[in-house]
Structures are given as structure tokens and as C-alpha cells.
Design a protein around this motif. Structure first.
Motif, short mmCIF file in Angstrom:
data_model
loop_
_atom_site.label_atom_id
_atom_site.label_comp_id
_atom_site.label_asym_id
_atom_site.label_seq_id
_atom_site.Cartn_x
_atom_site.Cartn_y
_atom_site.Cartn_z
N HIS A 1 4.33 4.79 0.03
CA HIS A 1 5.75 4.40 -0.12
C HIS A 1 6.61 5.61 -0.49
O HIS A 1 7.70 5.79 0.04
CB HIS A 1 5.91 3.30 -1.17
N ASP B 1 5.96 -2.33 4.26
CA ASP B 1 4.65 -1.74 4.52
C ASP B 1 4.49 -1.30 5.97
O ASP B 1 4.80 -2.05 6.90
CB ASP B 1 3.55 -2.75 4.14
N HIS C 1 -1.59 3.46 -1.59
CA HIS C 1 -0.48 2.77 -0.92
C HIS C 1 0.88 3.18 -1.52
O HIS C 1 1.86 3.35 -0.78
CB HIS C 1 -0.69 1.26 -1.07
#
Ligand code: KG4
Ligand code: ZN
Length: 339
Positions: A118, A307, A114
Motif C-alpha cells: 500500500h 488492493d 501487504h
């Protein structure tokens, strides 16, 4: 290459379809179903509720992303899915869906970190192409992370500094709560700060003088707590002044450590990422700093700061290009995955 990406690590159910051509990305769809309203009443994300919402939403979110992109699954070339870090029950929903699709349609699959997602939000609709940027420094600022990441290449990272306690976004969230405001606190604090005086209260800059690149934000939050205790009842203007003074202190440390690291590692570009990268003052200060240092500065377009699955697709693409698809066993839940 057409990529379908799925993200369910926290409180957004997200799917995106991207077309990648020689490291340039066209976002064909980027669908996000947010659960912020649900978790707001608990003051933070509740893992099993998040998972339940992901189960409810995921089918619709993925179908919408494909429909908007005018694509059917047999036309997809790669499936990318977040496999950590994040909330275990939430991660499992996206992972199970992605693995099932990959198996059913015999598509290559990539498990994406994750945080690498980003970082790669910077490749989505950039102000200029990100060519010849390495070594770069990623300033990773989110609700769970505050890290300075030395990037030698895609996937070749060294964390040179990080928070020893609270993350900077977490500090924004906690200070907002101390001020009687809702969640997430970052946007609320920065809005309040617009009409506040950042010089009104002298708040500490923890670890500013330490020789390393580490951070500490819990002391700053505690200083706000004590300040509020001393002040007793506060006016609306005082609230704005506290928000502005806190924001200034939180950003000040980030800027100074980033500047020092940029010089020491002779980096060519600074890449900002994570939820806190939406903060306008942080962007402004970093833009000025990099101008002075004569290095390039990239920050994600606003819609990609929080997100989303588009950033997962980009990170998945670079991983796939470097080392091919992951095996079925590799793509599994890693709640505490690091970069
Ligand atoms: O990256 P993200 O969406 O979720 C993870 O933590 O992975 O980041 C969320 C964090 C929250 O702590 C939120 O308060 C913060 O980003 N945030 C901001 C702003 N917008 C969101 N912090 C400061 N200023 C903002 N404008
Ligand atoms: Zn995130």
C-alpha cells in the motif's frame, strides 16, 4: 527488470506485470478479480469463501496479466507475492502459486508485506518523481489499519501512532451498516456526504487532545449509534447529514495528528495510502495542509488505492534491490505481519 506480482491477502485475486527501470515503474498489466459481490451478502469477508474464490480465479488472473503484458514466465526476472498480513487461507493460495512458479522456473522470489505494498502504491504513475522524499510520513488508512508511519527509507519504518481499536475504514463500514447501507461503506458514506451538511451533527473527535499519535474510532462509531437511537426514524437528508458529519469528524483527527507529526519529525513528504486514500475530502484536506506546511504530498492514483498486485511488485522491487531474494523458507504465511 520485469516483475510478476501476485496478491491474494483478502477479497481480490490480483496479478500484475511491471517493468522497473531505476526506480521508475511501467505497469504492463494489472488484473484484479474482485469478490466484493460475494461477500457483500455477509456484510464482510468470509475467509474460507475468499480462499475458494482465489483457487477458482488465480490461474486465469495470472495468465491474463502475462498475456496483457505480452510476456511469458521465462522472461520474468522476479516474482513478488503478498505473504501477510491477511486471511490465512486466502494468503496460502497466492503463496503456493508463486512458490511453485519460482521453483519450476528457478526465479528469485520475494515475500511482500501487504502494507508495504500500500505504501508503494504511491510509486505507480506518480504526479512527479518521488526523489529525495525521506524522511517521509505515511498515512496508512485502510479497513484494517490506521497508522502514521515514519519512513526513513524503503523498508526502514517506525510506526509512531496507530488506532487503539477500530481502523478508520472499519468505522466507515460500520457506520454505513448502521445507516442501512451495504459494504464497503467508505464509498457509500462519502457519496451520501456530498449532499449532507457536515456541521449538522456535532460528533466527537476521539483522542484529538492526546499527546501521542494514536487514534480511536470505535467511540465515533458508537456516537453515531446513539445519535441514530435518539433520532428514531431518519429522513434521507438526515442520513446524508449524518454521513457528512461522521466523515468530517473521522478526517479531522487524521489531519490534525498528521500535521503535528509532520512538524515534529521535520518530514519532507506525506504519502497517503490504503483503501481510505480514495476519499476525496481526505485528499483535499491533506493537499491543503501540506501546501501550508510547504512539504510534498503524494497520494496513489485512484485505481491503485484498493488492493492490487502492481503495488506488491513495487514493494518487492525495493526489497529485492536492498537485500536480494528471499529464501524458500522465508516466503511463508504471516497473517499478523506488521510493518
Ligand atoms: O486497503 P483496502 O482496500 O483493504 C484493506 O482493508 O486492506 O481498504 C478497504 C477500506 C474499506 O474499509 C472501505 O470502506 C474503505 O477502504 N474505503 C473508503 C473509501 N473507499 C474505500 N473509505 C472512505 N472513503 C472512501 N472513498
Ligand atoms: Zn489492502
Amino acid at each position: 527488470m520485469k516483475i510478476l506480482a501476485i496478491e491474494t491477502s483478502c477479497d481480490e485475486t490480483a496479478a500484475a506485470v511491471l517493468e522497473a527501470t531505476e526506480s521508475r515503474f511501467l505497469v504492463l498489466s494489472n488484473v484484479i478479480s474482485s469478490q466484493i459481490a460475494l461477500h457483500n451478502q455477509y456484510g464482510g469477508v468470509v475467509p474460507h469463501l475468499a480462499a475458494r474464490e482465489h483457487v477458482k480465479n488465480i490461474n486465469h488472473v495470472i495468465k491474463s496479466a502475462l498475456k496483457e503484458a505480452k510476456l511469458i514466465i521465462p522472461e520474468v526476472d522476479l516474482i513478488a507475492v503478498t505473504h501477510g498480513p491477511g486471511l490465512g487461507p486466502a494468503l496460502l493460495v497466492g503463496l503456493t502459486y508463486a512458490k511453485t512458479l519460482a521453483w519450476q522456473y528457478q526465479k528469485p522470489l520475494i515475500g511482500v508485506n501487504h502494507m508495504d505494498g500500500h505504501i508503494h502504491s504511491n510509486w505507480l504513475e506518480p504526479s512527479e518523481p518521488l526523489d529525495n522524499i525521506f524522511p517521509a510520513l505515511n498515512v496508512m488508512v485502510s479497513g484494517g489499519h490506521t497508522e502514521l508511519v515514519l519512513m526513513k527509507d524503503h523498508g526502514d519504518y517506525e510506526i509512531i501512532g496507530e488506532t487503539l481499536d477500530d481502523a478508520v475504514g472499519e468505522a466507515f463500514d460500520k457506520v454505513a451498516r448502521l445507516l442501512g447501507e451495504g459494504y464497503p461503506g467508505g464509498p457509500i458514506i462519502s457519496k451520501l456526504a456530498q449532499e449532507g451538511n457536515p456541521q449538522m451533527f456535532d460528533l466527537p473527535r476521539p483522542m484529538l487532545k492526546s499527546k501521542d499519535y494514536n487514534f480511536s474510532y470505535s467511540g465515533l462509531k458508537t456516537a453515531v449509534l446513539y445519535l441514530l437511537r435518539d433520532l428514531g426514524e431518519i429522513s434521507e437528508q438526515q442520513k446524508k447529514d449524518i454521513a457528512a458529519s461522521f466523515q468530517e469528524a473521522a478526517i479531522d483527527v487524521l489531519i490534525q495528528k498528521t500535521t503535528r507529526a509532520a512538524k515534529e519529525f521535520k518530514i519532507k513528504a506525506i504519502l497517503l495510502s490504503g483503501g481510505v486514500s480514495a476519499n476525496k475530502l481526505l485528499r483535499e484536506y491533506l493537499a491543503k495542509t501540506t501546501q501550508k506546511l510547504e512539504i510534498r504530498f503524494f497520494c496513489p492514483a485512484m485505481q491503485y488505492t484498493t488492493d492490487n498486485a502492481a503495488m506488491i511488485a513495487v514493494a518487492g522491487y525495493f526489497t529485492y534491490k536492498k537485500s536480494g531474494a528471499h529464501s524458500w523458507e522465508q516466503v511463508t504465511m504471516h497473517p499478523n505481519l506488521t510493518l
